[in-house]
Design a protein around this motif. Structure first.
Motif, mmCIF file in Angstrom:
data_model
loop_
_atom_site.group_PDB
_atom_site.id
_atom_site.type_symbol
_atom_site.label_atom_id
_atom_site.label_comp_id
_atom_site.label_asym_id
_atom_site.label_seq_id
_atom_site.Cartn_x
_atom_site.Cartn_y
_atom_site.Cartn_z
ATOM 1 N N SER A 1 -5.187 -2.457 -0.637
ATOM 2 C CA SER A 1 -4.154 -3.131 -0.010
ATOM 3 C C SER A 1 -4.050 -2.700 1.919
ATOM 4 C CB SER A 1 -2.497 -2.921 -0.646
ATOM 5 O OG SER A 1 -2.586 -3.152 -2.066
ATOM 6 N N PHE A 2 -4.884 -1.335 2.284
ATOM 7 C CA PHE A 2 -4.733 -1.435 3.800
ATOM 8 C C PHE A 2 -5.872 -2.282 4.110
ATOM 9 C CE2 PHE A 2 -2.722 2.616 1.977
ATOM 10 C CZ PHE A 2 -0.867 1.967 2.775
ATOM 11 N N GLY B 1 0.582 -0.963 -0.388
ATOM 12 C CA GLY B 1 -0.257 -0.212 0.223
ATOM 13 C C GLY B 1 0.797 1.081 -0.536
ATOM 14 N N PRO C 1 -4.668 2.547 -3.604
ATOM 15 C CA PRO C 1 -3.846 1.275 -2.408
ATOM 16 C C PRO C 1 -4.924 0.709 -1.438
ATOM 17 C CG PRO C 1 -2.785 3.412 -1.684
ATOM 18 C CD PRO C 1 -4.223 4.143 -3.175
ATOM 19 N N TRP C 2 -5.882 1.454 -2.074
ATOM 20 C CA TRP C 2 -6.954 1.043 -0.378
ATOM 21 C C TRP C 2 -7.184 -0.109 0.022
ATOM 22 C CZ3 TRP C 2 -6.201 5.255 1.894
ATOM 23 C CH2 TRP C 2 -5.900 6.205 1.082
#
Length: 64
Positions: free
Chosen positions: A36-37, A22, A33-34
């Protein structure tokens, strides 16, 4: 069943990997990246969930 005590730490390793992913996606343009987070957050939740219930089962077996 002894290996189940150590599988909870796999969730932490997955969370670290997705947090790293992320952060690298944050630095790139056009990447989001959301996800991944989100996966990292779910992995951290699963770590604490598995840890809580492994302690609960250990306490149950100690009483018997």
């Amino acid at each position: 069943m002894g290996y189940l005590k150590y599988t909870q730490y796999v969730y932490l390793l997955i969370a670290i990997a997705f947090i790293y992913d992320g952060i690298t996606k944050l630095n790139e343009t056009g990447e989001t990246p959301w996800l991944s987070f989100l996966i990292a957050g779910v992995s951290i939740f699963m770590f604490f969930f598995r840890r809580k219930f492994s302690k609960k089962f250990d306490d149950h077996y100690k009483k018997q």
